[in-house]
Design a protein around this motif. Structure first.
Motif, PDB file in Angstrom:
ATOM      1  N   ASP A   1      20.955 -55.664 -15.740  1.00  0.00           N
ATOM      2  CA  ASP A   1      22.183 -56.174 -15.498  1.00  0.00           C
ATOM      3  C   ASP A   1      23.357 -55.749 -16.521  1.00  0.00           C
ATOM      4  O   ASP A   1      24.651 -55.630 -16.242  1.00  0.00           O
ATOM      5  N   SER A   2      22.808 -55.898 -17.717  1.00  0.00           N
ATOM      6  CA  SER A   2      23.771 -55.973 -18.796  1.00  0.00           C
ATOM      7  C   SER A   2      24.236 -54.480 -19.292  1.00  0.00           C
ATOM      8  O   SER A   2      25.012 -54.488 -20.163  1.00  0.00           O
ATOM      9  N   LEU A   3      23.608 -53.535 -18.717  1.00  0.00           N
ATOM     10  CA  LEU A   3      23.582 -52.175 -19.289  1.00  0.00           C
ATOM     11  C   LEU A   3      24.827 -51.672 -18.712  1.00  0.00           C
ATOM     12  O   LEU A   3      25.398 -51.976 -17.576  1.00  0.00           O
ATOM     13  N   PRO A   4      25.617 -50.817 -19.487  1.00  0.00           N
ATOM     14  CA  PRO A   4      26.976 -50.154 -18.951  1.00  0.00           C
ATOM     15  C   PRO A   4      26.605 -49.024 -18.304  1.00  0.00           C
ATOM     16  O   PRO A   4      27.558 -48.405 -17.627  1.00  0.00           O
ATOM     17  N   GLY A   5      25.449 -48.395 -18.249  1.00  0.00           N
ATOM     18  CA  GLY A   5      25.328 -47.017 -17.608  1.00  0.00           C
ATOM     19  C   GLY A   5      24.131 -47.233 -16.359  1.00  0.00           C
ATOM     20  O   GLY A   5      23.570 -48.404 -16.236  1.00  0.00           O
ATOM     21  N   PRO A   6      24.007 -46.266 -15.704  1.00  0.00           N
ATOM     22  CA  PRO A   6      22.961 -46.302 -14.480  1.00  0.00           C
ATOM     23  C   PRO A   6      21.473 -46.644 -15.101  1.00  0.00           C
ATOM     24  O   PRO A   6      21.347 -46.085 -16.051  1.00  0.00           O
ATOM     25  N   SER A   7      20.947 -47.490 -14.311  1.00  0.00           N
ATOM     26  CA  SER A   7      19.594 -47.842 -15.014  1.00  0.00           C
ATOM     27  C   SER A   7      18.654 -48.256 -13.605  1.00  0.00           C
ATOM     28  O   SER A   7      19.252 -48.211 -12.350  1.00  0.00           O
ATOM     29  N   LEU A   8      17.358 -48.443 -13.858  1.00  0.00           N
ATOM     30  CA  LEU A   8      16.360 -48.673 -12.896  1.00  0.00           C
ATOM     31  C   LEU A   8      15.634 -49.740 -13.366  1.00  0.00           C
ATOM     32  O   LEU A   8      15.072 -49.544 -14.646  1.00  0.00           O
ATOM     33  N   CYS A   9      15.142 -50.848 -12.801  1.00  0.00           N
ATOM     34  CA  CYS A   9      14.410 -51.981 -13.372  1.00  0.00           C
ATOM     35  C   CYS A   9      13.276 -51.987 -12.439  1.00  0.00           C
ATOM     36  O   CYS A   9      13.019 -51.838 -11.274  1.00  0.00           O
ATOM     37  N   VAL A  10      12.019 -51.714 -13.226  1.00  0.00           N
ATOM     38  CA  VAL A  10      10.554 -51.560 -12.645  1.00  0.00           C
ATOM     39  C   VAL A  10       9.741 -52.531 -13.219  1.00  0.00           C
ATOM     40  O   VAL A  10       9.449 -52.537 -14.599  1.00  0.00           O
ATOM     41  N   GLU A  11       9.302 -53.497 -12.565  1.00  0.00           N
ATOM     42  CA  GLU A  11       8.171 -54.403 -12.760  1.00  0.00           C
ATOM     43  C   GLU A  11       6.840 -53.637 -12.826  1.00  0.00           C
ATOM     44  O   GLU A  11       6.287 -53.524 -11.758  1.00  0.00           O
ATOM     45  N   THR A  12       6.133 -53.532 -13.993  1.00  0.00           N
ATOM     46  CA  THR A  12       5.071 -52.829 -13.727  1.00  0.00           C
ATOM     47  C   THR A  12       4.174 -53.501 -15.128  1.00  0.00           C
ATOM     48  O   THR A  12       4.734 -53.665 -16.223  1.00  0.00           O
ATOM     49  N   ASP A  13       2.907 -53.396 -14.997  1.00  0.00           N
ATOM     50  CA  ASP A  13       1.870 -53.632 -16.026  1.00  0.00           C
ATOM     51  C   ASP A  13       1.645 -52.488 -16.505  1.00  0.00           C
ATOM     52  O   ASP A  13       0.931 -51.505 -15.797  1.00  0.00           O
ATOM     53  N   VAL A  14       1.500 -52.116 -17.818  1.00  0.00           N
ATOM     54  CA  VAL A  14       1.180 -50.870 -18.304  1.00  0.00           C
ATOM     55  C   VAL A  14      -0.008 -50.610 -18.605  1.00  0.00           C
ATOM     56  O   VAL A  14      -0.822 -49.448 -18.619  1.00  0.00           O
ATOM     57  N   THR A  15      -0.964 -51.365 -18.218  1.00  0.00           N
ATOM     58  CA  THR A  15      -2.415 -51.503 -18.311  1.00  0.00           C
ATOM     59  C   THR A  15      -2.973 -50.968 -16.639  1.00  0.00           C
ATOM     60  O   THR A  15      -4.000 -50.777 -16.635  1.00  0.00           O
ATOM     61  N   ASP A  16      -2.107 -50.961 -15.752  1.00  0.00           N
ATOM     62  CA  ASP A  16      -2.268 -50.645 -14.440  1.00  0.00           C
ATOM     63  C   ASP A  16      -1.865 -49.082 -14.247  1.00  0.00           C
ATOM     64  O   ASP A  16      -0.620 -48.685 -14.078  1.00  0.00           O
ATOM     65  N   ARG A  17      -2.584 -48.142 -14.245  1.00  0.00           N
ATOM     66  CA  ARG A  17      -2.160 -46.779 -14.196  1.00  0.00           C
ATOM     67  C   ARG A  17      -1.790 -46.363 -12.805  1.00  0.00           C
ATOM     68  O   ARG A  17      -0.983 -45.521 -12.718  1.00  0.00           O
ATOM     69  N   ASP A  18      -2.445 -46.980 -11.674  1.00  0.00           N
ATOM     70  CA  ASP A  18      -1.635 -46.681 -10.530  1.00  0.00           C
ATOM     71  C   ASP A  18      -0.318 -47.146 -10.431  1.00  0.00           C
ATOM     72  O   ASP A  18       0.685 -46.300  -9.839  1.00  0.00           O
ATOM     73  N   ALA A  19      -0.023 -48.256 -10.963  1.00  0.00           N
ATOM     74  CA  ALA A  19       1.370 -48.831 -10.775  1.00  0.00           C
ATOM     75  C   ALA A  19       2.447 -47.949 -11.534  1.00  0.00           C
ATOM     76  O   ALA A  19       3.524 -47.662 -11.317  1.00  0.00           O
ATOM     77  N   LEU A  20       1.851 -47.626 -12.782  1.00  0.00           N
ATOM     78  CA  LEU A  20       2.641 -46.466 -13.632  1.00  0.00           C
ATOM     79  C   LEU A  20       2.839 -45.260 -13.182  1.00  0.00           C
ATOM     80  O   LEU A  20       4.026 -44.591 -13.097  1.00  0.00           O
ATOM     81  N   ASP A  21       1.932 -44.677 -12.263  1.00  0.00           N
ATOM     82  CA  ASP A  21       2.134 -43.513 -11.485  1.00  0.00           C
ATOM     83  C   ASP A  21       3.095 -43.797 -10.505  1.00  0.00           C
ATOM     84  O   ASP A  21       4.026 -42.707 -10.077  1.00  0.00           O
ATOM     85  N   ARG A  22       3.288 -45.018  -9.832  1.00  0.00           N
ATOM     86  CA  ARG A  22       4.307 -45.132  -8.638  1.00  0.00           C
ATOM     87  C   ARG A  22       5.567 -45.230  -9.241  1.00  0.00           C
ATOM     88  O   ARG A  22       6.560 -44.767  -8.964  1.00  0.00           O
TER      89      ARG A  22
END
Length: 313
Positions: free
Chosen positions: A62-83
């Motif tokens: 929310d604090s960023l001045p430009g377009p952004s996407l917020c993604v809640e993801t665990d980097v140890t979860d390969r399937d979640a990272l692929d999504r």
């Protein structure tokens, strides 16, 4: 996944070679990751923030001045990272810069550190970085992009009571060096960032950690300085802009590279001296995850459902 739409570009974006490209930053909910996301957004990039703490992550986005996407993801979860890669590509475009910043740390004697906790540090810091690279390399190949691995001076000389963290940071350095040789023919750049004392919640109790306290005390005054996340993110952004092979935060660390063969023996000698002064009871008390970000990851990991082991006939 939560999209944070923005309608205006920051003024700083006008002359930036990063403007209009997509950046992905893991571990972006707080600390260096959040500060770097803001710097890259200031440079005109469309930023995808990946992290474990949804509310904190959303606040950073929310604090960023430009377009952004917020993604809640665990980097140890390969399937979640692929999504996440598919959602980022669909919403913002294909990644041109990916920063593997997610990391946690545990302090304390190896024998007093629960095996699962020790393993979690390796899983997040090392395997999570490899998972991040694996997920985004197809996009980086298409964009002839840049992958930045966040390492640490912990890779220069391993400190007792920080075995998992030091092993993981030495590992990510080695991983990034190997990856560089493989992907450079495809036009993908790979950089390694070496961070020293940085003012995140991970080092909040550094003076209560006997070995780290001793190491700091024996460093020259300029090397003891704790640098703000704003300073570090500025150095990282400058390195990303020029697709640097190595980024040093602070810059004087580059002069330590030729001296690295001497560091393990030096750190070991200082650590032995300090450990002899400490009662075993105090060393055991120091065991545990460091910082609010690490605790949040651990809490989420412990409460997440885990697949049951396969049944054997």
């Amino acid at each position: 996944m939560r999209e944070i739409p923005r309608s205006a570009r920051p003024r700083q974006a006008a002359g930036s070679p990063l403007a209009g490209r997509v950046a992905v930053v893991t571990g972006a909910a707080r600390g260096v990751g959040a500060a770097l996301a803001r710097r890259l957004s200031d440079a005109g990039m469309l930023v995808a923030l990946i992290g474990r703490e949804e509310a904190t992550l959303r606040k950073a986005a929310d604090s960023l001045p430009g377009p952004s996407l917020c993604v809640e993801t665990d980097v140890t979860d390969r399937d979640a990272l692929d999504r996440a890669t598919r959602e980022i590509s669909k919403t913002l475009g294909q990644a041109g810069v990916v920063v593997a910043n997610a990391g946690i740390a545990v302090g304390g004697p190896f024998v007093h550190t629960p095996a699962d906790l020790w393993q979690r540090v390796i899983d997040v810091n090392l395997t999570g970085s490899a998972n991040t690279a694996r997920a985004f390399l197809p996009q980086l190949t298409c964009t002839r992009g840049y992958f930045l691995q966040i390492a640490s001076t912990a890779a220069f000389g391993s400190s007792p009571l920080m075995s998992a963290y030091c092993a993981s940071k030495a590992g990510v350095e080695s991983f990034a060096l190997a990856l560089r040789g493989e992907v450079e023919p495809d036009g993908v750049g790979v950089g390694i960032a070496y961070l020293h004392w940085t003012g995140t919640d991970m080092i909040t109790g550094v003076d209560d950690h006997p070995v780290l306290q001793a190491l700091r005390r024996n460093q020259p005054p300029f090397a003891r300085k704790v640098h703000s996340t704003a300073e570090v993110s500025a150095w990282l952004t400058a390195g990303i802009t020029r697709r640097a092979r190595h980024i040093y935060a602070p810059p004087w660390l580059r002069w330590c590279q030729p001296l690295r063969p001497a560091f393990p023996a030096l750190v070991s000698r200082l650590a032995r001296q300090e450990l002899r002064r400490q009662p075993p009871s105090r060393l055991a008390v120091t065991t545990g995850v460091l910082g609010a970000g690490g605790q949040a990851d651990l809490d989420a990991h412990l409460t997440a459902p885990h697949p049951s082991p396969p049944e054997h006939p």
